[in-house]
Design a protein around this motif. Structure first.
Motif, PDB file in Angstrom:
ATOM      1  N   ILE A 408       0.804  -1.192  -0.096  1.00  0.00           N
ATOM      2  CA  ILE A 408       0.056   0.098  -0.066  1.00  0.00           C
ATOM      3  C   ILE A 408       0.837   1.252   0.103  1.00  0.00           C
ATOM      4  N   TYR A 409       1.967   1.270   0.592  1.00  0.00           N
ATOM      5  CA  TYR A 409       2.954   2.194   0.832  1.00  0.00           C
ATOM      6  C   TYR A 409       3.974   2.371  -0.303  1.00  0.00           C
ATOM      7  N   THR A 410       4.183   1.465  -1.105  1.00  0.00           N
ATOM      8  CA  THR A 410       4.929   1.532  -2.280  1.00  0.00           C
ATOM      9  C   THR A 410       4.204   1.609  -3.699  1.00  0.00           C
ATOM     10  N   LEU A 411       3.261   0.816  -3.701  1.00  0.00           N
ATOM     11  CA  LEU A 411       2.705   0.831  -5.128  1.00  0.00           C
ATOM     12  C   LEU A 411       1.237   1.461  -5.202  1.00  0.00           C
ATOM     13  N   GLY A 412       0.721   1.636  -3.878  1.00  0.00           N
ATOM     14  CA  GLY A 412      -0.737   2.362  -3.800  1.00  0.00           C
ATOM     15  C   GLY A 412      -1.874   1.464  -4.536  1.00  0.00           C
ATOM     16  N   GLY A 413      -2.463   1.919  -5.226  1.00  0.00           N
ATOM     17  CA  GLY A 413      -3.639   1.212  -5.982  1.00  0.00           C
ATOM     18  C   GLY A 413      -3.313   0.925  -7.427  1.00  0.00           C
ATOM     19  N   ALA A 414      -1.874   1.662  -7.971  1.00  0.00           N
ATOM     20  CA  ALA A 414      -1.871   1.646  -9.050  1.00  0.00           C
ATOM     21  C   ALA A 414      -1.588   0.256  -9.791  1.00  0.00           C
ATOM     22  N   ALA A 415      -0.889  -0.641  -9.116  1.00  0.00           N
ATOM     23  CA  ALA A 415      -0.597  -2.219  -9.820  1.00  0.00           C
ATOM     24  C   ALA A 415      -0.204  -3.049  -8.687  1.00  0.00           C
ATOM     25  N   CYS A 416      -0.578  -4.219  -9.009  1.00  0.00           N
ATOM     26  CA  CYS A 416      -0.059  -5.175  -7.913  1.00  0.00           C
ATOM     27  C   CYS A 416       1.255  -5.702  -8.082  1.00  0.00           C
ATOM     28  N   ALA A 417       2.035  -6.267  -7.223  1.00  0.00           N
ATOM     29  CA  ALA A 417       3.198  -6.705  -7.335  1.00  0.00           C
ATOM     30  C   ALA A 417       3.283  -8.107  -8.153  1.00  0.00           C
ATOM     31  N   CYS A 418       4.257  -8.087  -8.967  1.00  0.00           N
ATOM     32  CA  CYS A 418       4.408  -9.394  -9.556  1.00  0.00           C
ATOM     33  C   CYS A 418       5.968  -9.914  -9.455  1.00  0.00           C
ATOM     34  N   TYR A 419       5.977 -11.256  -8.956  1.00  0.00           N
ATOM     35  CA  TYR A 419       7.293 -11.805  -8.825  1.00  0.00           C
ATOM     36  C   TYR A 419       7.248 -13.216  -9.760  1.00  0.00           C
ATOM     37  N   THR A 420       8.434 -13.416 -10.633  1.00  0.00           N
ATOM     38  CA  THR A 420       8.316 -14.367 -11.314  1.00  0.00           C
ATOM     39  C   THR A 420       9.811 -15.015 -11.748  1.00  0.00           C
ATOM     40  N   ASN A 421       9.902 -16.206 -12.188  1.00  0.00           N
ATOM     41  CA  ASN A 421      11.039 -16.795 -12.407  1.00  0.00           C
ATOM     42  C   ASN A 421      11.389 -16.968 -13.941  1.00  0.00           C
ATOM     43  N   SER A 422      10.315 -16.530 -14.699  1.00  0.00           N
ATOM     44  CA  SER A 422       9.963 -16.469 -16.124  1.00  0.00           C
ATOM     45  C   SER A 422       9.952 -15.222 -16.822  1.00  0.00           C
ATOM     46  N   GLU A 423      10.899 -14.982 -17.653  1.00  0.00           N
ATOM     47  CA  GLU A 423      10.850 -13.456 -18.587  1.00  0.00           C
ATOM     48  C   GLU A 423       9.944 -13.599 -19.160  1.00  0.00           C
ATOM     49  N   ASN A 427       6.452 -10.863 -19.481  1.00  0.00           N
ATOM     50  CA  ASN A 427       6.205 -10.054 -20.715  1.00  0.00           C
ATOM     51  C   ASN A 427       4.896 -10.128 -21.036  1.00  0.00           C
ATOM     52  N   TYR A 428       4.346 -11.517 -21.144  1.00  0.00           N
ATOM     53  CA  TYR A 428       2.933 -11.559 -21.515  1.00  0.00           C
ATOM     54  C   TYR A 428       1.921 -11.037 -20.603  1.00  0.00           C
ATOM     55  N   ALA A 429       2.447 -11.331 -19.205  1.00  0.00           N
ATOM     56  CA  ALA A 429       1.393 -10.444 -18.087  1.00  0.00           C
ATOM     57  C   ALA A 429       1.538  -9.127 -18.127  1.00  0.00           C
ATOM     58  N   GLU A 430       2.612  -8.402 -18.253  1.00  0.00           N
ATOM     59  CA  GLU A 430       2.573  -6.877 -18.501  1.00  0.00           C
ATOM     60  C   GLU A 430       1.983  -6.365 -19.565  1.00  0.00           C
ATOM     61  N   ALA A 431       2.104  -7.208 -20.833  1.00  0.00           N
ATOM     62  CA  ALA A 431       1.318  -6.640 -21.859  1.00  0.00           C
ATOM     63  C   ALA A 431      -0.379  -6.817 -21.748  1.00  0.00           C
ATOM     64  N   ALA A 432      -0.562  -7.864 -21.209  1.00  0.00           N
ATOM     65  CA  ALA A 432      -2.029  -8.102 -20.863  1.00  0.00           C
ATOM     66  C   ALA A 432      -2.612  -7.103 -20.011  1.00  0.00           C
ATOM     67  N   SER A 433      -1.764  -6.646 -18.974  1.00  0.00           N
ATOM     68  CA  SER A 433      -2.207  -5.765 -17.996  1.00  0.00           C
ATOM     69  C   SER A 433      -2.226  -4.253 -18.400  1.00  0.00           C
ATOM     70  N   SER A 434      -1.383  -3.965 -19.533  1.00  0.00           N
ATOM     71  CA  SER A 434      -1.397  -2.650 -20.187  1.00  0.00           C
ATOM     72  C   SER A 434      -2.605  -2.392 -20.969  1.00  0.00           C
ATOM     73  N   GLN A 435      -3.348  -3.416 -21.399  1.00  0.00           N
ATOM     74  CA  GLN A 435      -4.400  -3.479 -22.315  1.00  0.00           C
ATOM     75  C   GLN A 435      -5.519  -3.353 -21.430  1.00  0.00           C
ATOM     76  N   THR A 436      -5.598  -4.175 -20.234  1.00  0.00           N
ATOM     77  CA  THR A 436      -6.914  -4.078 -19.568  1.00  0.00           C
ATOM     78  C   THR A 436      -6.865  -2.861 -18.430  1.00  0.00           C
ATOM     79  N   GLY A 437      -5.909  -2.212 -18.233  1.00  0.00           N
ATOM     80  CA  GLY A 437      -5.562  -1.123 -17.383  1.00  0.00           C
ATOM     81  C   GLY A 437      -5.567  -1.642 -16.034  1.00  0.00           C
ATOM     82  N   ASP A 438      -5.596  -2.613 -15.584  1.00  0.00           N
ATOM     83  CA  ASP A 438      -5.072  -3.397 -14.160  1.00  0.00           C
ATOM     84  C   ASP A 438      -3.744  -3.873 -14.190  1.00  0.00           C
ATOM     85  N   ARG A 439      -2.962  -2.852 -13.951  1.00  0.00           N
ATOM     86  CA  ARG A 439      -1.357  -3.428 -14.339  1.00  0.00           C
ATOM     87  C   ARG A 439      -0.793  -4.072 -13.189  1.00  0.00           C
ATOM     88  N   ILE A 440       0.456  -4.465 -13.660  1.00  0.00           N
ATOM     89  CA  ILE A 440       1.118  -5.267 -12.617  1.00  0.00           C
ATOM     90  C   ILE A 440       2.508  -4.518 -12.758  1.00  0.00           C
TER      91      ILE A 440
END
Length: 532
Positions: A408-423, A427-440
């Motif tokens: 809440i203090y770092t990202l606020g409500g702008a985006a949820c935090a994403c952790y992954t071991n797969s580049e 990339n697909y998750a980020e591209a999808a979030s940019s289209q839906t407006g619900d970003r990661i």
């Protein structure tokens, strides 16, 4: 008002001026005419758009194509009245009444400048987001008039318009009495002046899926306990030929899920392990596994939550709600993919059987876990589920849960935090979030944080670091110990699970159901690029 019955000519004194009146008509109160045909006119609403570039010195306002067409139908009344008011900017709207014989209410919503496009700095398709905002504000504004139907133009993208309108007009009111004045009837939303009905249906389904997750999050915790959640899963999914298996604490014990059992036994409500299976592809195709944290109420156990936070803890099963909604949407869309959804459901309550500070439990892969903080319970549920998910040899694993308040203090409500071991997955998750407006937003998964959770004297790992900082990456580092060699994504959604209504104009105060639409879009893009 004075009345003169017998005079042929009279003078009324208004201010200091004498105004002669030749005919004095006796005053009669205005009568209301109840004409069924006229009343029917007010049963429909229409949402249109206008572009406005305030940097243009000349005429900076341009009606959308659908708005121009409607303006011609009503003999230019819309444009004439719109020019009498300040032109609405993005995030603003104007309402006009009885412009024609079809619509009693017309909302004109601002779309901002006409040249919005994808912004690489924002990682957002600003054109689609402007459409969601305009459609959402317009539909929500008309909802107060209680129309039976609201027609919404596509604004150039029917899918985004359907998302904004459907999200903004939803409201949790299940437990209000039907006679309550606060009940807002649900208006039917329809596409206006466009033939992209497929796009509209897809957008509406994505938004309805998010609304389903919001509905489950808003349910009172005394009603939506693990048993009730499992029953809802059966009722919603079995009719779509999705298999639902409900497993008890004894089954979890046979699979040595020590973390799940330690948390689940703290409450009088029995913990349940729900597994949902959708088969949209060949049975030999490896599935994707979705894991959702399902704590139907989180008191913090012997590490109690602050009083101001407890009112939000009914939504601590947001991850499980999202997984249920995503799987249901995949079945309705008939996506050619196999999905295994894992929902560990339980309550965390204080009591004699609650996990204590310093307890050590054994996980499903044999690693021992030191419980430094009993309130960090979600990662124990997900850890056992990550081990169990490996039985399905998944193409990838995605877990969703409300894990760390510090976001809440770092990202606020702008985006949820994403952790992954797969580049590639990111990339697909980020591209999808940019289209839906619900970003990661990608967060670090460094060895630095692994060292912090491995710095433990009495067990293999601890459920958090020794200090209070960096808890979200500590959680991700903890979960990574149970992933093995699978491709894996972890969404920490604590900061986006609830909104005060200030983050997105089309999401009003309450639970959000995020990131349901982003995951649906990500799966769709992976399928479109033959990555599944």
């Amino acid at each position: 008002m004075f009345q003169y019955k017998h005079c042929k000519r009279c003078v009324r004194f208004i201010s200091q001026f004498k105004i002669p009146v030749t005919e004095c008509v006796p005053y009669e109160p205005q009568r209301r005419v109840f004409d069924p045909k006229l009343c029917a006119l007010r049963d429909k609403g229409l949402v249109l758009g206008v572009y406005f570039n305030e940097n243009v010195k000349e005429e900076g306002a341009i009606l959308t194509a659908s708005a121009q067409k409607y303006d011609k139908q009503c003999d230019g009344k819309l444009w004439k009245q719109l020019k009498l008011t300040p032109i609405p900017k993005l995030g603003e709207y104007r309402i006009f009444y009885d412009l024609d014989s079809t619509y009693g209410f017309v909302a004109v919503a601002g779309l901002g400048t006409e040249c919005l496009r994808f912004d690489t700095n924002e990682q957002l398709d600003e054109s689609k987001e402007a459409i969601r905002v305009a459609a959402g504000l317009g539909a929500h504004a008309l909802q107060k008039f209680q129309p039976s139907v609201i027609h919404v133009e596509s604004f150039g993208n029917a899918e985004a318009a359907a998302e904004g309108a459907t999200l903004s007009t939803w409201k949790f009111q299940k437990y209000r009495h039907t006679s309550s004045t606060q009940i807002v009837p649900k208006a039917k939303l329809q596409l206006f002046d466009d033939c992209d009905f497929d796009g509209w249906k897809i957008g509406a389904l994505k938004a309805e899926s998010q609304n389903l997750a919001r509905y489950l999050q808003e349910m009172p915790p005394n009603i939506l306990n693990p048993i009730a959640f499992a029953k809802i899963a059966v009722d919603l999914l079995c009719e779509l030929d999705i298999n639902v298996e409900i497993k008890t604490q004894g089954w979890a014990a046979s699979h040595e899920m020590g973390g799940f059992i330690a948390i689940g036994k703290s409450s009088m409500q029995p913990p349940l392990y729900v597994e949902i299976s959708y088969f949209g592809a060949d049975e030999c195709t490896r599935p994707i596994v979705l894991i959702g944290k399902g704590v139907t109420f989180n008191s913090g156990s012997l590490d109690p939550k602050p009083k101001k936070d407890l009112k939000y803890m009914k939504g601590d099963m947001a991850g499980a709600a999202c997984v249920l909604a995503i799987t249901r949407a995949a079945a309705i869309l008939k996506l050619p993919v196999n999905i295994r959804g894992i929902l560990p459901l339980c309550e965390l309550m204080p009591g004699g059987r609650s996990p204590k500070f310093g307890d050590v439990v054994s996980s499903a892969n044999g690693k021992t876990i030191h419980i430094r903080l009993p309130s960090r319970e979600g990662r124990l549920l997900i850890a056992d589920s990550l081990v169990y998910a490996r039985n399905y040899w998944p193409q990838f694993i995605l877990d969703i849960g409300t894990m760390s308040k510090e976001l809440i203090y770092t990202l606020g409500g702008a985006a949820c935090a994403c952790y992954t071991n797969s580049e590639e997955l990111f990339n697909y998750a980020e591209a999808a979030s940019s289209q839906t407006g619900d970003r990661i937003w990608r967060m670090p998964l460094w060895k630095f944080y692994e060292d912090r959770i491995k710095n433990c004297e009495c067990a293999d790992i601890a459920n958090t670091g020794q200090d209070e900082f960096g808890d979200s990456p500590n959680c991700a580092a903890f979960l990574k110990q149970f992933v093995c060699d699978s491709r894996w994504l972890h969404f920490d959604t604590y900061n986006v699970a609830y909104t005060k209504g200030l983050d997105f104009p089309y999401l009003h105060k309450g639970m959000t159901g995020r990131p349901t639409r982003t995951v649906i879009e990500m799966i769709h893009q992976l399928l479109a690029n033959s990555k599944l």
